[in-house]
Design an enzyme around this catalytic site. Sequence first.
Site, short mmCIF file in Angstrom:
data_model
loop_
_atom_site.label_atom_id
_atom_site.label_comp_id
_atom_site.label_asym_id
_atom_site.label_seq_id
_atom_site.Cartn_x
_atom_site.Cartn_y
_atom_site.Cartn_z
N GLY A 54 0.83 -1.19 0.00
CA GLY A 54 0.00 0.00 0.00
C GLY A 54 0.86 1.24 0.00
O GLY A 54 2.01 1.22 0.43
N SER A 55 0.32 2.37 -0.48
CA SER A 55 1.02 3.64 -0.35
C SER A 55 0.82 4.15 1.08
O SER A 55 0.05 3.58 1.85
CB SER A 55 0.48 4.65 -1.36
OG SER A 55 0.80 4.22 -2.67
N GLY A 56 1.51 5.23 1.42
CA GLY A 56 1.40 5.77 2.77
C GLY A 56 2.56 5.39 3.67
O GLY A 56 2.59 5.76 4.83
N HIS A 57 3.51 4.58 3.12
CA HIS A 57 4.67 4.15 3.90
C HIS A 57 5.96 4.80 3.40
O HIS A 57 7.06 4.32 3.68
CB HIS A 57 4.85 2.63 3.80
CG HIS A 57 3.63 1.84 4.15
ND1 HIS A 57 3.02 1.97 5.36
CD2 HIS A 57 2.91 0.93 3.44
CE1 HIS A 57 1.96 1.15 5.38
NE2 HIS A 57 1.88 0.52 4.23
N LYS A 105 5.46 -8.43 1.97
CA LYS A 105 5.19 -8.33 3.41
C LYS A 105 3.99 -9.22 3.74
O LYS A 105 3.04 -9.32 2.95
CB LYS A 105 4.91 -6.87 3.80
CG LYS A 105 6.11 -5.96 3.47
CD LYS A 105 5.99 -4.57 4.06
CE LYS A 105 4.83 -3.75 3.53
NZ LYS A 105 4.76 -3.66 2.06
N ASP A 110 -1.58 -8.62 0.42
CA ASP A 110 -0.32 -8.55 -0.33
C ASP A 110 0.07 -9.94 -0.83
O ASP A 110 0.45 -10.11 -1.99
CB ASP A 110 0.81 -8.00 0.57
CG ASP A 110 0.61 -6.53 0.90
OD1 ASP A 110 -0.46 -6.20 1.46
OD2 ASP A 110 1.51 -5.72 0.63
N HIS A 219 -0.24 0.42 9.32
CA HIS A 219 -1.41 0.84 8.55
C HIS A 219 -2.36 1.69 9.37
O HIS A 219 -3.57 1.69 9.15
CB HIS A 219 -2.14 -0.37 7.98
CG HIS A 219 -1.28 -1.15 7.05
ND1 HIS A 219 -0.50 -2.20 7.49
CD2 HIS A 219 -1.02 -1.00 5.74
CE1 HIS A 219 0.18 -2.68 6.46
NE2 HIS A 219 -0.11 -1.97 5.39
#
Lengths: 333, 219
Positions: A54-57, A105, A110, A219
């Site tokens: 996911g994006s945001g990391h 991960k 995922d 998350h």
Amino acid sequence: MKKLINTVEDVVKESLEGMAAAHADLIAVHYDPDFVVRADAPIAGKVGIISGGGSGHEPMHGGFVGKGMLDAACPGAIFTSPVPDQMLEATKAVNGGAGVLHIVKNYTGDVMNFELAAELAQAEGIEVAAVIVNDDVAVKDSTWTAGRRGVGTTVLMEKIVGAAAEGGANLAECTRIATKVNDHGRSMGMALTSCIVPANGKPTFDLGENEMEIGVGIHGEPGRTRMELKSAREIVEIMAEAILTDLPFASGDNVLAFVNGMGGTPLIELYIVYNELAKICAAKGITIARHLIGDYITSLEMAGASITLLKLDDELTRLWDAPVHTPALRWGA
Amino acid sequence: MLITAGHIIRFLERVAYTMHTQREELTQLDANIGDADHGTNLDRGFAAVVSKLPTVADKDVGTILKTTGMTLISTVGGASGPLYGTAFIRAAGVLAGVETVNPEQLVAALEAALEGVQTRGKAQRGEKTMIDAIAPGVDVLKAAQGTDEPFLAVAERALAAVEAGMQATIPMLATKGRASYLGERSIGFQDPGATSSFYIAQALFAMLQEAVAQAEVVS
Ligand SMILES: Nc1ncnc2c1ncn2[C@@H]1O[C@H](COP(=O)(O)OP(=O)(O)O)[C@@H](O)[C@H]1O
Ligand SMILES: [Mg+2]
């Protein structure tokens, strides 16, 4: 919600466009399906190393694409795993004929999306192997549950395996080294605040002024337990204890200590965490031979930190020290 | 009673509409025990399905469902994308080339969909996932096969079983999916995936009601 964005829908795309504009010498960004790829890909005869999530990391994973680390990264929607089309296209784009390793991960989404992509790529004749990262000691492990999450060790694995691939290791070797990193790495995270997913506009959970979450993932989700806020010393003791006893790490070990900010914690606090961690390791006879301190695997603007310890041997140390040149990590090159 | 491609299309549009209107509720359920994206994911995915429907509207039911599954896999992401995508693709396998679906075929397709979710996600009943909503509904449909109970009445009982299954996830301890990371703290919250499965079941029931009403007008 107060965020430095244009529109909620365009957050991921416009951020990718910014990366492309800033780092055209290192990376290129492909859209629909979205992936970040090394500017010089594919490299003939080199194993391709791909990750995604996911994006945001940020900077993980796109910020780690470049020489000596990832060949491509597949960013999903914020906190949502990417779709198979992205990994399939990225796999094709980096395949230099020596096969492609997927670093995944351990989240149900995922794992399933990467599995689908690997099946499709194999059907097109590309050799694909996958390594699952599951280093979070906050989650109880068991063969009949989803198992442990993949967190901080992912960054270290991407660097180390990237160096191995750059040095000419074949797919089986890269897989062996990645597995070793996972077996030797343990992490735990904590949060002082939640974070706001742009599409939701409000914090994922509320935390009182004197509360913290221990054992959080990446998350913005709540952790294993909510506790009264404690001093950095006490917090690091809790986290280090859980990590050290899990592997277990022993007196005489050399380790890489990774103190990671979740996005909203200043470096001045991360150094306080490192200081406490260094004291604990010293008292146990564990040598911090290498370290990494900063925001590398974040949860948007969450305040908090995670600690990862990786037990080093000569091979892992040499690969860690090897040159790397990516938007977010650079030395020796 | 026969289900046509037109009924299936309206079913998918109904699902997309519900995922859109219930998007915040589903995302809030996911915020409780997950990562606050379930509603956003499914709204994005089913909106993409609806935009693809005109390209398959004149095709057989199997083709429509296969396109639905592939579109979900390509647009949803997360755990629910591959799971729902696989469910639709498995159902499409049962209904390949079929122009009108009878109740037996529908039950076989739903059974295959459930098996698909179980194969892909490796979860059993009682682990606090969408399976806890879907499986009890399929049980009711299978148990009623060969009896003379009207299919709509069976379907209504199946829908009630799905709803009860969804509610039964509240006291469960999650051992699969993201909610499992919370351990004991996952207890006391309804599973978001079980909830979206209930909405899909509701749309299926509405489709059957429509098909039956039209059959009565014709006969
Ligand atoms: N292994 C599994 N088998 C069946 N359903 C699952 C499994 N893992 C997760 N789910 C379902 O997926 C839902 C979460 O979907 P979503 O939020 O879209 O994905 P993610 O968990 O990756 O963020 C859960 O509520 C649960 O019902
Ligand atoms: Mg979710």
